[in-house]
Design a protein around this motif. Structure first.
Motif, mmCIF file in Angstrom:
data_model
loop_
_atom_site.group_PDB
_atom_site.id
_atom_site.type_symbol
_atom_site.label_atom_id
_atom_site.label_comp_id
_atom_site.label_asym_id
_atom_site.label_seq_id
_atom_site.Cartn_x
_atom_site.Cartn_y
_atom_site.Cartn_z
ATOM 1 N N GLY A 120 32.922 99.278 23.183
ATOM 2 C CA GLY A 120 31.577 99.694 23.590
ATOM 3 C C GLY A 120 30.679 100.108 22.430
ATOM 4 O O GLY A 120 29.565 100.581 22.634
ATOM 5 N N THR B 248 39.103 105.099 23.713
ATOM 6 C CA THR B 248 39.692 103.766 23.851
ATOM 7 C C THR B 248 40.853 103.598 22.867
ATOM 8 O O THR B 248 40.906 104.249 21.833
ATOM 9 C CB THR B 248 38.661 102.653 23.551
ATOM 10 N N ALA C 278 35.932 97.672 28.322
ATOM 11 C CA ALA C 278 35.422 98.692 29.236
ATOM 12 C C ALA C 278 36.349 98.913 30.431
ATOM 13 O O ALA C 278 36.425 100.007 30.969
ATOM 14 C CB ALA C 278 34.028 98.297 29.712
ATOM 15 N N CYS D 116 36.129 92.032 32.538
ATOM 16 C CA CYS D 116 35.092 92.036 31.500
ATOM 17 C C CYS D 116 34.638 90.615 31.155
ATOM 18 O O CYS D 116 33.657 90.437 30.441
ATOM 19 C CB CYS D 116 35.589 92.750 30.255
#
Lengths: 437, 144
Positions: free
Chosen positions: A122, A231, A249, A312
């Motif tokens: 991200g 993450t 994500a 994703c």
């Protein structure tokens, strides 16, 4: 956002075609340019021409950390040193580390793959990222640095240590992305609180954490304390460094850059390749590396692969968060530690017996605390207090130089450490509340 | 040489270890004359003067303790202000390093008994006797 949409969302069929082309050239390249591989393939009765499909790679022999060490330093490089523009090294176990050489193209690929992983997490070019990994032989610092720069992130190369200053920089520079080990992230939060700064008010929004195993509980804890999105990413020096895989994500496994790495999961006992969805040891073959290509490297990391399409949109395989090791390697504050390293230090010293117990705990503020209990050798006991202190100091210093991580030495009475059926319990890892024999 | 045998016992800092030592000795009828403990957070060394050093060594070894025997000097220190200072001055002037010292539990006479562990026993004895400071023999100490 996807960094390299063409490669990351390729159809599986096109990806397999690309993988096969690259694999063929890698296999042929190592056979012709690395004498070690020629011997290894010959002794297993395989030739590059035996590779007619991706699955044929199963016929080829594995490589391991041990083989790499035997070829230290440059025995496995496929290019002359003149073309190698950088060398990194893994933390060596008892003696020699593993040297990884990168050509200019390798460095470009590496940066690109780190950028990919960062975008998956991200991160964008509007972010300010602080790298709390040490800059040096370790791949973490430089690897993430150049990848994030390539993405266009404002990079703060803070390196490891000096936590109060790290916090000051995060606040003053408006750092939005934290690059660290998960335990360091928690530690940072604690120190901030001590300084009277609510860590939740720091500008951080994303954490890219790696280089040590962590749990979902720890993730929740970090997110709660630091008010960021945590993450996971994965990499290893023997293959490249950070950037091999990372979470998107969806945070449902780590996307592997399959256009650069061919991955297999094997049964660690038999070496047999396991079908998708089965847990086993991750084996990686590099597809594009020039300087230090590796064929079927046994990572000793336990995981599960899936090639189901991710929400994703990426089509690359995902590996489940690494759940363990096939060997007894421990990761202490991001540094790999093998019990055999500790054993070799103790074996050299007559003052102590080669009986030891490694106790790891998160005692102080989420950082791992490594303690080594060592049995005294009664024949060398003179009754002198200073002599005992000197022994303790000597072991502490030797361990620090061999392990590259601080271990507290505790001398214990002879025959006081538990022995089960003749074999001592070597490790108590209180971080996982488990005992391994 | 007029020295006294001291027993050193390595002790991990864990509950009950000191009691284990004293009980083992007590069970064998061995009497502790003087004791001292030096410790860090992890371990300690218990130093003992007992009435039967050889028997005590054997008992403790049999019980699995790590033990060592050390020669120390028992000095009769006049029980008056400056008494110990005189002994220390004597050793200091002779250039003798003292590793540690501790006082006796029992009462030998009107004087105090202090146990000294020095690097060079012979030189220490020579310096002390030259100053007419009384040094007790092992036999005298064990029999107290």
């Amino acid at each position: 956002m996807i960094w390299d949409a063409e490669k990351e969302t390729m159809s599986r069929e096109a990806l397999r075609t690309l993988q096969f082309t690259r694999l063929s050239s890698t296999v042929s390249n190592v056979y012709h340019h690395v004498p070690f591989y020629r011997q290894l393939f010959d002794s297993h009765g395989v030739q590059p021409s035996d590779l007619r499909s991706l699955e044929d790679l199963q016929k080829f022999p594995f490589t391991s950390k041990e083989l790499m060490r035997e070829n230290y330093p440059f025995g496995l490089f496929a290019r002359p040193l003149q073309e190698i523009v950088r060398i990194h090294a893994s933390s060596g176990t008892t003696g020699k580390p593993i040297a990884a050489g990168y050509t200019r193209n390798d460095l470009a690929t590496w940066s690109d793959l780190v950028a990919r992983v960062a975008v998956q997490a991200g991160v964008t070019d509007k972010d300010v990222a602080q790298i709390c990994f040490s800059y040096g032989l370790f791949t973490g610092g430089f690897g993430l640095h150049y990848g994030l720069e390539k993405l266009g992130v404002t990079v703060v190369p803070a390196s490891a240590g000096n936590t109060e200053k790290q916090i000051m920089l995060i606040r003053d520079f408006g750092v939005t992305t934290l690059i660290a080990t998960p335990s360091y992230a928690l530690y940072l939060g604690e120190v901030a609180a001590d300084m009277g700064i609510d860590p939740r008010t720091l500008p951080l929004r994303i954490g890219m954490f790696g280089s040590e195993p962590w749990s979902e509980q720890m993730r929740a804890e970090i997110e709660e304390r630091l008010n960021l999105r945590a993450t996971d990413n994965y990499g290893l020096t023997e293959v490249m460094g950070p950037g091999v895989a990372g979470e998107c994500a969806a945070r449902n496994g780590l996307h592997l850059s399959e256009d650069h790495f061919y991955v297999e999961v094997i049964n660690p006992e038999t070496g047999e390749v396991l079908p998708e969805g089965c847990e086993g040891e991750l084996v990686i073959t590099t597809l594009t590396k020039e300087g230090f290509p590796v064929i079927r490297y046994r990572t000793k990391d336990i995981t599960v692969l899936t090639r189901e399409r991710c929400v994703c949109g990426r089509t690359t395989a995902r590996m489940r968060r690494v759940s363990g090791r096939t060997d007894d390697m421990l990761i202490v504050n991001g540094v790999n530690v093998f019990p055999s390293q500790i054993e070799s230090v103790l074996m050299e010293m007559e003052e102590v017996a080669p009986h030891y117990l490694i106790v790891i705990d998160k005692k102080k503020r989420f950082l791992d605390d490594l303690e080594v209990h060592v049995e005294m050798n009664p024949e060398r006991f003179t009754g002198s207090f200073r002599a005992l202190e000197a022994v303790e100091e000597k072991i502490t210093a030797k361990l620090a130089s061999v392990l590259a991580v601080r271990a507290r030495v505790k001398l214990v009475e002879p025959k006081s450490l538990a022995r089960t059926a003749g074999k001592a319990k070597r490790i108590i890892d209180k971080r996982q509340q488990g005992v391994r024999a | 040489m007029v020295t006294v045998k001291q027993i050193s016992v390595f002790l991990e800092n864990k509950a009950g270890r000191l009691a284990d030592v004293t009980r083992s000795l007590g069970d064998q009828g061995i009497n502790i004359r003087a004791l001292s403990i030096a410790d860090t957070t992890d371990f300690g060394i218990l130093r003992l003067i007992v009435n039967q050093p050889e028997a005590a060594l054997k008992v403790l070894r049999d019980e699995g303790f790590m033990v060592a025997e050390t020669e120390v000097i028992a000095v009769d220190v006049p029980d008056r202000p400056g008494g110990l200072a005189q002994v220390l001055d004597t050793l200091g002037q002779a250039g003798i390093n003292i590793e540690y010292l501790y006082a006796f539990v029992g009462q030998a006479s009107a004087d105090a008994l202090v146990i000294f562990r020095v690097e060079d026993c012979a030189a220490a004895l020579q310096a002390l006797t030259a100053q007419n400071i009384r040094v007790l023999s092992g036999a005298e100490v064990y029999a107290l």
